[in-house]
Scaffold this motif. Sequence first.
Motif, short mmCIF file in Angstrom:
data_model
loop_
_atom_site.label_atom_id
_atom_site.label_comp_id
_atom_site.label_asym_id
_atom_site.label_seq_id
_atom_site.Cartn_x
_atom_site.Cartn_y
_atom_site.Cartn_z
N ALA A 37 0.60 -1.34 -0.15
CA ALA A 37 -0.05 0.08 -0.11
C ALA A 37 0.67 1.25 0.16
CB ALA A 37 -0.86 -0.09 1.23
N PHE A 38 0.33 2.46 -0.17
CA PHE A 38 1.12 3.70 -0.28
C PHE A 38 0.35 4.68 0.62
CE2 PHE A 38 -1.82 4.74 -3.39
CZ PHE A 38 -2.18 5.71 -3.66
N SER A 39 0.81 5.84 0.58
CA SER A 39 0.27 7.00 1.61
C SER A 39 -0.31 7.97 0.79
CB SER A 39 1.33 7.58 2.24
OG SER A 39 0.99 8.75 2.85
N LEU A 40 -1.31 8.71 1.09
CA LEU A 40 -1.90 9.49 0.24
C LEU A 40 -1.32 11.06 0.26
CD1 LEU A 40 -5.76 8.95 1.26
CD2 LEU A 40 -4.41 7.95 -0.77
N ASP A 41 -0.12 10.93 0.93
CA ASP A 41 0.39 12.27 1.40
C ASP A 41 1.10 12.77 -0.08
OD1 ASP A 41 -0.05 12.07 4.07
OD2 ASP A 41 2.14 11.17 4.43
N GLY A 42 0.64 14.06 -0.44
CA GLY A 42 1.26 14.58 -1.53
C GLY A 42 0.47 14.62 -2.70
N LEU A 43 -0.79 13.83 -2.61
CA LEU A 43 -1.50 13.76 -3.80
C LEU A 43 -2.55 15.03 -3.80
CD1 LEU A 43 -2.87 9.89 -3.57
CD2 LEU A 43 -1.17 11.01 -5.01
N PRO A 44 -3.22 15.24 -4.82
CA PRO A 44 -4.05 16.43 -4.85
C PRO A 44 -5.15 16.19 -4.11
CG PRO A 44 -3.42 15.59 -7.30
CD PRO A 44 -3.00 14.48 -6.44
N GLU A 45 -5.75 17.31 -3.66
CA GLU A 45 -6.80 17.11 -2.67
C GLU A 45 -8.03 16.44 -3.02
OE1 GLU A 45 -9.68 20.54 -0.53
OE2 GLU A 45 -7.78 20.95 -0.75
N ALA A 46 -8.30 16.62 -4.48
CA ALA A 46 -9.52 15.94 -5.00
C ALA A 46 -9.34 14.48 -5.11
CB ALA A 46 -9.86 16.52 -6.20
N THR A 47 -8.14 13.96 -5.19
CA THR A 47 -7.82 12.61 -5.20
C THR A 47 -7.75 11.91 -3.82
OG1 THR A 47 -6.15 13.04 -7.19
CG2 THR A 47 -6.06 10.87 -5.97
N VAL A 48 -7.30 12.82 -2.79
CA VAL A 48 -7.33 12.10 -1.42
C VAL A 48 -8.98 12.18 -1.10
CG1 VAL A 48 -6.88 12.76 0.97
CG2 VAL A 48 -5.10 13.00 -0.78
N HIS A 49 -9.77 13.10 -1.49
CA HIS A 49 -10.96 13.38 -1.20
C HIS A 49 -11.70 12.10 -1.76
CE1 HIS A 49 -14.93 14.74 -0.47
NE2 HIS A 49 -15.48 14.24 -1.35
N ASN A 50 -11.55 11.52 -2.97
CA ASN A 50 -12.02 10.33 -3.58
C ASN A 50 -11.68 9.17 -2.75
OD1 ASN A 50 -13.53 11.77 -5.52
ND2 ASN A 50 -11.78 11.26 -7.13
N TYR A 51 -10.27 9.10 -2.40
CA TYR A 51 -10.06 7.79 -1.69
C TYR A 51 -10.68 7.85 -0.30
CZ TYR A 51 -6.12 5.99 -4.19
OH TYR A 51 -5.17 5.48 -5.18
N HIS A 52 -10.78 8.86 0.50
CA HIS A 52 -11.67 8.86 1.61
C HIS A 52 -13.01 8.58 1.26
CE1 HIS A 52 -8.47 11.39 3.68
NE2 HIS A 52 -8.20 9.98 3.59
N PHE A 53 -13.76 9.10 0.54
CA PHE A 53 -15.11 8.86 0.12
C PHE A 53 -15.33 7.45 -0.15
CE2 PHE A 53 -18.47 7.84 -3.24
CZ PHE A 53 -19.66 8.31 -2.53
N VAL A 54 -14.49 6.85 -1.21
CA VAL A 54 -14.78 5.32 -1.35
C VAL A 54 -14.50 4.71 -0.06
CG1 VAL A 54 -13.83 3.41 -2.72
CG2 VAL A 54 -14.19 5.70 -3.87
N GLU A 55 -13.59 4.88 0.66
CA GLU A 55 -13.23 4.39 2.02
C GLU A 55 -14.46 4.41 2.80
OE1 GLU A 55 -9.47 3.87 4.92
OE2 GLU A 55 -10.09 6.00 4.41
N SER A 56 -15.10 5.42 2.83
CA SER A 56 -16.26 5.37 3.70
C SER A 56 -17.77 4.84 3.11
CB SER A 56 -16.64 7.12 3.99
OG SER A 56 -17.27 7.68 2.92
N GLU A 57 -17.49 4.38 2.05
CA GLU A 57 -18.90 3.81 1.59
C GLU A 57 -18.34 2.34 0.71
OE1 GLU A 57 -21.93 4.81 1.56
OE2 GLU A 57 -21.57 6.68 2.46
N PRO A 58 -17.86 1.49 1.60
CA PRO A 58 -17.24 0.15 1.01
C PRO A 58 -18.55 -0.48 0.38
CG PRO A 58 -17.13 0.10 3.31
CD PRO A 58 -17.43 1.84 2.91
N ASP A 59 -19.62 -0.62 0.93
CA ASP A 59 -20.57 -1.52 0.22
C ASP A 59 -21.20 -0.71 -1.02
OD1 ASP A 59 -20.37 -3.12 2.51
OD2 ASP A 59 -22.03 -2.17 3.69
N LEU A 60 -21.16 0.35 -0.99
CA LEU A 60 -21.64 0.79 -2.34
C LEU A 60 -20.77 0.78 -3.27
CD1 LEU A 60 -23.64 2.53 -3.93
CD2 LEU A 60 -22.46 4.73 -2.83
N ALA A 61 -19.31 1.26 -3.05
CA ALA A 61 -18.30 1.00 -3.87
C ALA A 61 -17.97 -0.34 -4.42
CB ALA A 61 -17.00 1.59 -3.40
N SER A 62 -18.01 -1.41 -3.74
CA SER A 62 -18.13 -2.66 -4.03
C SER A 62 -19.18 -3.24 -5.22
CB SER A 62 -17.89 -3.69 -3.01
OG SER A 62 -19.39 -3.80 -2.35
N GLY A 63 -20.24 -2.47 -5.22
CA GLY A 63 -21.01 -2.89 -6.15
C GLY A 63 -21.14 -1.99 -7.45
#
Length: 140
Positions: A37-63
């Motif tokens: 795995a890797f760190s989100l440090d240094g990634l654009p804010e929008a990209t980090v936001h997407n990682y956190h969104f998907v992480e917060s909605e695993p049931d939805l994203a898995s479908g």
Amino acid sequence: MTKAAVIAMVIGGILPAGAIASIAAAGIWLGGSAPTAFSLDGLPEATVHNYHFVESEPDLASGIPCYCGCHSLSHRNLLDCYLRPDGGYEQHARGCGICGWEADDVEQMLAEGMDASRIRAAIDEEYGSYGKPTDTPEGT
């Protein structure tokens, strides 16, 4: 395959220049499914936001299928583009525009009150022409 190897093959005429787009689309150029795995440090804010969104909605994203070509990386759904099975962050989505667009669209539709089946149908409709999706069963 490293970036240097791809560039050398293009310069040497072994690999057509157009192949770089296909390699990048599959995430290999930007890391693919790296063994760690890797760190989100240094990634654009929008990209980090997407990682956190998907992480917060695993049931939805898995479908939700992904249409970026990541089925070739054995991804099963949009969740796999962002999170590894061990819970760490997957590198692939950091540089994949299609993964980012899908995550943005899923978040917007969820905020508008759409349920998972309607979101899935809208993603299929919007991205269906992009290419082969991941093998994501309906209702997962």
